[in-house]
Motif scaffolding. Sequence first.
Motif, PDB file in Angstrom:
ATOM      1  N   LYS A 102       0.800  -1.331   0.168  1.00 53.64           N
ATOM      2  CA  LYS A 102      -0.020  -0.218  -0.480  1.00 53.64           C
ATOM      3  C   LYS A 102       0.603   1.179  -0.292  1.00 53.64           C
ATOM      4  CE  LYS A 102      -1.167  -0.644   4.840  1.00 53.64           C
ATOM      5  NZ  LYS A 102      -2.074  -0.807   6.270  1.00 53.64           N
ATOM      6  N   PRO A 103       0.301   2.095  -0.107  1.00 52.31           N
ATOM      7  CA  PRO A 103       0.932   3.426  -0.358  1.00 52.31           C
ATOM      8  C   PRO A 103       1.620   3.697   0.189  1.00 52.31           C
ATOM      9  CG  PRO A 103      -1.629   3.676  -1.248  1.00 52.31           C
ATOM     10  CD  PRO A 103      -1.130   3.232  -0.568  1.00 52.31           C
ATOM     11  N   ASP A 107       1.568  11.511   1.614  1.00 51.43           N
ATOM     12  CA  ASP A 107       1.516  10.761   2.518  1.00 51.43           C
ATOM     13  C   ASP A 107       0.449  11.254   3.614  1.00 51.43           C
ATOM     14  OD1 ASP A 107       0.212   7.916   1.906  1.00 51.43           O
ATOM     15  OD2 ASP A 107       1.289   7.662   4.087  1.00 51.43           O
ATOM     16  N   GLN A 139     -10.586  10.825   1.694  1.00 52.56           N
ATOM     17  CA  GLN A 139     -10.415  11.210   0.711  1.00 52.56           C
ATOM     18  C   GLN A 139      -9.460  10.013   0.146  1.00 52.56           C
ATOM     19  OE1 GLN A 139     -11.143  14.189   2.252  1.00 52.56           O
ATOM     20  NE2 GLN A 139     -12.883  14.343   1.435  1.00 52.56           N
ATOM     21  N   TYR A 140      -8.998   9.760   1.506  1.00 54.08           N
ATOM     22  CA  TYR A 140      -7.183   8.912   1.427  1.00 54.08           C
ATOM     23  C   TYR A 140      -6.770   8.002   0.370  1.00 54.08           C
ATOM     24  CZ  TYR A 140      -2.656   7.025   2.669  1.00 54.08           C
ATOM     25  OH  TYR A 140      -1.497   6.196   2.320  1.00 54.08           O
ATOM     26  N   HIS A 141      -8.112   7.378   0.399  1.00 46.58           N
ATOM     27  CA  HIS A 141      -7.891   6.186  -0.962  1.00 46.58           C
ATOM     28  C   HIS A 141      -7.359   6.187  -1.980  1.00 46.58           C
ATOM     29  CE1 HIS A 141      -6.845   3.205   2.553  1.00 46.58           C
ATOM     30  NE2 HIS A 141      -7.801   3.890   3.489  1.00 46.58           N
ATOM     31  N   SER A 142      -8.495   7.453  -2.008  1.00 46.71           N
ATOM     32  CA  SER A 142      -9.073   8.280  -4.231  1.00 46.71           C
ATOM     33  C   SER A 142      -7.771   8.971  -4.375  1.00 46.71           C
ATOM     34  CB  SER A 142      -9.988   9.040  -3.930  1.00 46.71           C
ATOM     35  OG  SER A 142     -10.248   9.818  -3.150  1.00 46.71           O
ATOM     36  N   THR A 144      -3.552   6.891  -3.677  1.00 44.54           N
ATOM     37  CA  THR A 144      -3.714   5.286  -4.443  1.00 44.54           C
ATOM     38  C   THR A 144      -2.091   5.051  -5.166  1.00 44.54           C
ATOM     39  OG1 THR A 144      -3.976   6.595  -7.223  1.00 44.54           O
ATOM     40  CG2 THR A 144      -5.627   5.443  -5.584  1.00 44.54           C
ATOM     41  N   ASN A 145      -1.697   3.802  -4.484  1.00 45.99           N
ATOM     42  CA  ASN A 145      -0.185   2.616  -5.858  1.00 45.99           C
ATOM     43  C   ASN A 145       0.161   3.934  -7.014  1.00 45.99           C
ATOM     44  OD1 ASN A 145      -0.898   0.828  -3.015  1.00 45.99           O
ATOM     45  ND2 ASN A 145      -1.584  -0.070  -4.140  1.00 45.99           N
ATOM     46  N   ARG A 146      -1.173   3.648  -8.356  1.00 42.14           N
ATOM     47  CA  ARG A 146      -0.480   4.529  -8.997  1.00 42.14           C
ATOM     48  C   ARG A 146      -0.032   5.669  -8.897  1.00 42.14           C
ATOM     49  NH1 ARG A 146      -3.986   7.766 -12.986  1.00 42.14           N
ATOM     50  NH2 ARG A 146      -2.708   7.765 -14.513  1.00 42.14           N
ATOM     51  N   ASN A 147      -1.054   7.206  -8.038  1.00 43.11           N
ATOM     52  CA  ASN A 147      -0.926   8.131  -7.944  1.00 43.11           C
ATOM     53  C   ASN A 147       0.845   8.133  -7.280  1.00 43.11           C
ATOM     54  OD1 ASN A 147      -2.254   8.936  -9.369  1.00 43.11           O
ATOM     55  ND2 ASN A 147      -3.964   9.488  -7.016  1.00 43.11           N
TER      56      ASN A 147
END
Length: 327
Positions: free
Chosen positions: A58-59, A122, A132-135, A138-141
């Motif tokens: 995870k991030p 982070d 809104q953290y998980h949006s 994200t792993n991609r961001n």
Amino acid sequence: MSVGNISFVRDFIIFGFHGLQPHYYGLVSALLFFVYVCTLLGNAIVFTLFVMTKSFQKPVYYCIINLVVCDVLLSTTILPKIISRYWFQDGTISFLGCFVQMFFVYYLTNVCSYALAVMAIDRYAAICYPLQYHSIMTNRNVLILILGSWVLSLVGPLMIVIRAYPLPYCAENTIIHCYCDHVSITTLACTDRALYGVPALIYALVVLMGSFAIIVFSYFSIFVAVMRISSTGGRMKTFSTCSPQLIIIALYFLPRCFIYLFGNIGINFSTDLRLVIDMMYTLLPPMINPLIYCLRTEEVKTVLRRQFQKKQNGIRKKLDRKVSMQI
């Protein structure tokens, strides 16, 4: 031999600490070797836990692994040559090799600065925007931020090396430092180094202060958000999630700011003291960071306990089998 872009110097000699007596060389090399081994082992454990534990995918842990990779590469860039200098009395480094080392030292130092800034972002998103953290993160961001920091860090060190490499080095080739530092090298050039030293200093300050500004803003916002939490337990729990990063940031940034600040107001240190401080803030964080992750991050401690208990149970089962076979 003609002057210009052709250098009279074929190699450099990394001298290390100017005032260190030869009978201490063995002790210093052993200490540096110990630091290097601890850095490799500690970061290898963190990396292995990340790969083997799905809950770490995870991030926040991508940020930590980014710093782990950077720490190992930075230590590997600096330590083997200075260990060789004190262990085998071999401080010689080729002309090209010196500039390659200088590039990677500055490049990886910049990446570490940006990595800490990404970690602060982070934590800022997690605490100030929890819904809104998980949006947002994200792993991609997070991977885009990490990749961006590695790409962005290339420009400055590349320009510094490109400007310093063609200078005429036609006299002294002894570097009073533990690695190929820009100031130490350009001081040896047979030309006025002000044109080359000032831009490099400005760039270093921009990277350092830029990353530090992002970190200060993030943690100031976190502090304000935490103080709005009504329960003391909630505040302490929130602060505890940030404490590992705060310790790492303090180890990394405070000595650097100390050196730059006192240097600019005219307070000078002895060369050896400056080198000690330089080596401390460059090499101690990579060694200490894994310990901080393991001791200050509850999730990591839980996984380590679980792994330790599994090993203990495995050893007990083997012993029980041996005893039963003997009976």
